[in-house]
Structures are given as structure tokens and as C-alpha cells.
Design an enzyme around this catalytic site. Structure first.
Site, PDB file in Angstrom:
ATOM      1  N   HIS A 244      -3.342   7.036   1.273  1.00 11.32           N
ATOM      2  CA  HIS A 244      -3.721   5.708   0.816  1.00 11.32           C
ATOM      3  C   HIS A 244      -5.115   5.402   1.358  1.00 11.32           C
ATOM      4  CE1 HIS A 244      -4.149   1.450   0.614  1.00 11.32           C
ATOM      5  NE2 HIS A 244      -3.984   1.297   1.914  1.00 11.32           N
TER       6      HIS A 244
ATOM      7  N   ASN B 146     -10.260  -0.297  -1.173  1.00 13.03           N
ATOM      8  CA  ASN B 146      -8.811  -0.196  -0.972  1.00 13.03           C
ATOM      9  C   ASN B 146      -8.125  -0.849  -2.165  1.00 13.03           C
ATOM     10  OD1 ASN B 146      -6.145  -0.472  -0.215  1.00 13.03           O
ATOM     11  ND2 ASN B 146      -6.577  -1.235   1.838  1.00 13.03           N
TER      12      ASN B 146
ATOM     13  N   CYS C 172       0.808  -1.225   0.000  1.00 14.04           N
ATOM     14  CA  CYS C 172       0.000   0.000   0.000  1.00 14.04           C
ATOM     15  C   CYS C 172       0.842   1.277   0.000  1.00 14.04           C
ATOM     16  CB  CYS C 172      -0.961   0.009   1.181  1.00 14.04           C
ATOM     17  SG  CYS C 172      -2.123  -1.362   1.181  1.00 14.04           S
TER      18      CYS C 172
END
Length: 268
Positions: free
Chosen positions: A187, A217, A49
Site C-alpha cells: 500500500h 496515497n 488502506c
């Protein structure tokens, strides 16, 4: 959107934790599919990520060293391939996607210039998020799986702490206060984490650019996708001081401060 041809790119970096193949790199496949013939270097970066932040920092170093003038930086993931669809604590959170930016050599005083980075990692906590490798024997015997695994509660605390601290460090390096930020593009982990980071920084939540409700996500793709969302929605039309920040498995984290330009390319 950048107004350049593919062969003007002299470096391709793809941030991904879910490459198309074990090898070659996804970046070389992108180079082929773009029809590029200039033989520029192309490689992948894996920091999950936080991967897009690591890729941006790598591109920045290439440009500053004079080794590249125009760099294509991509975040791309197909996390759906490694999710356990019976595990509702993970499979409902993630999406597939890709986003890209072009960096070019320029003046540090220009709008859009990358002003300062902060990167870090803590390998002692590698097991909080992972996709383990599984041998052929283990797979055939049913003794193990290579699905994505996450300790959600522990990750929540680490994500809030590390992203908040990383943003503070990068703000210190450019002499800004959190109140000087017009936009924070994190993020897109989950809504509660984004709200907690904003609270830790004493930043109004409306200054946090988010599209997680639409796409989930998307790991290394989430920051460039959030930037594209901000452009399309007009959220970023006025420019201003911005920080991008990410946190991922490893544990890894990273942030960059920049001045977002007031005039931006049209996003189709």
C-alpha cells in the site's frame, strides 16, 4: 485486459472507504454502469488502506468455495471529499483513483495463483486514523467536523511494524524467505514507510514497486494502481515471487503471496 465480457463476471467486490453514496453500495452502481444483466452479487468492503487485501481474500474464498468463477475486485477512492484542505499534515498526502483485477478459478500451480493470505486487525487503536460521523445538530452548530483525522507519528510506527510482520507471516506460510521475493507491492502510504518496511525485511528497495510520487496515497486503490504502474513501466515483465501488503485504519492489515506471471495482458 482479461479478455472477457462484463456478464462473465459472477461477483463484484469494491474496496472503498469513500463510497459514492451511503447506500446502495458502489459495487451495484459499477454493475449498472458496466451494463451487466446477469444479476450477480455485488457489494462493498471497507477496511480503508487494507481494503483491497480484504477484498482479494473475500474473492479468493468465494472462488475456492465454488460460489464464483470470475470475480471483479476493485479498489476505488475519492478521499479528496473528506480531507480538511487547511490541514497540511493530511491533505497533501492523498490522491483519488481506482484500480481493478479479475480473479478466475484455476489451478494452485498456475502462475498468478494466490498462494496464502494473512489478515488482521487491532480495534484498540481505531482512533489513530478515522473520519468521525457527525450529527446534523453538531454540523449546524459548528461543534464538530467529519474530516479525515490521523495521528501521523503513531501511524508510521504501526504501519511499518504491521506490514513487515504480515509479510513475514505470509512468507512463512508459503515457505519463502524475504530474499526469495522478486517484488513487494505495498500500500502506497508514503515513501518513508515503504523504505522502512523494505529495511525491516532486509529487502533491496528496488524490489519495492512504488508509484506514490505520481499519485499519492490512494488508500484502497493504491495496490491495484501500483500493479498497473509496474506493468506499464515493465517492472513486472519477468514475473516471479510477489507479496502484496496493506495497512489501514481500524487498525487493519493484510498480505497475499502469489507467483506473478511472466506473460501479462497489455495495459492500455
Amino acid at each position: 485486459a482479461a479478455g472477457i465480457s462484463a456478464d462473465e463476471i459472477d461477483l463484484i467486490i469494491v474496496a472503498t472507504a469513500t463510497p459514492d453514496m451511503q447506500f446502495p453500495s458502489t459495487a451495484t452502481i459499477v454493475q449498472h454502469k458496466l451494463g451487466m444483466t446477469n444479476g450477480c452479487p455485488a457489494f462493498d468492503v471497507q477496511a480503508v488502506c487494507a481494503g483491497f487485501m480484504y477484498a482479494l481474500n473475500t474473492a479468493d474464498a468465494y472462488v475456492k468455495s465454488g460460489m464464483a468463477k470470475k470475480v471483479l475486485v476493485i479498489g476505488a477512492e475519492t478521499f479528496s471529499r473528506i480531507l480538511d484542505w487547511s490541514d497540511r499534515t493530511t491533505c497533501v498526502l492523498f490522491g483519488d483513483g481506482a484500480g481493478a483485477v479479475v480473479l478466475r478459478a484455476g489451478d494452485a500451480e498456475e502462475e498468478g495463483a494466490l498462494l496464502a493470505f494473512d489478515l488482521g486487525s487491532d480495534g484498540h487503536q481505531f482512533d489513530l486514523l478515522m473520519t468521525p460521523a457527525v450529527s446534523r445538530a453538531e454540523r449546524s452548530s459548528g461543534q464538530a467536523s467529519n474530516y479525515f483525522r490521523m495521528d501521523g507519528k503513531a501511524v508510521f510506527g504501526q504501519a511499518v511494524t504491521q506490514m513487515s510482520d504480515s509479510v513475514r507471516r505470509v512468507l512463512d506460510r508459503v515457505g519463502w524467505q524475504a530474499s526469495d521475493l522478486h517484488h513487494l507491492v505495498p500500500h502506497q502510504a508514503n515513501t518513508r514507510i515503504l523504505a522502512a518496511v523494505a529495511d525491516q525485511l532486509d529487502l533491496p528497495v528496488e524490489r519495492v514497486v512504488s508509484n506514490i510520487a505520481e499519485v499519492g496515497n490512494t488508500v484502497a486503490a493504491s495496490i491495484p494502481l501500483a500493479l498497473a504502474h509496474g506493468l506499464r513501466q515493465g517492472i513486472l515483465r519477468d514475473g516471479g515471487n510477489m507479496v502484496l501488503t496493506g495497512f489501514g485504519a481500524g487498525l487493519t492489515w493484510g498480505s497475499v503471496a502469489l507467483r506473478w506471471p511472466k506473460i501479462v495482458p497489455t495495459m492500455d
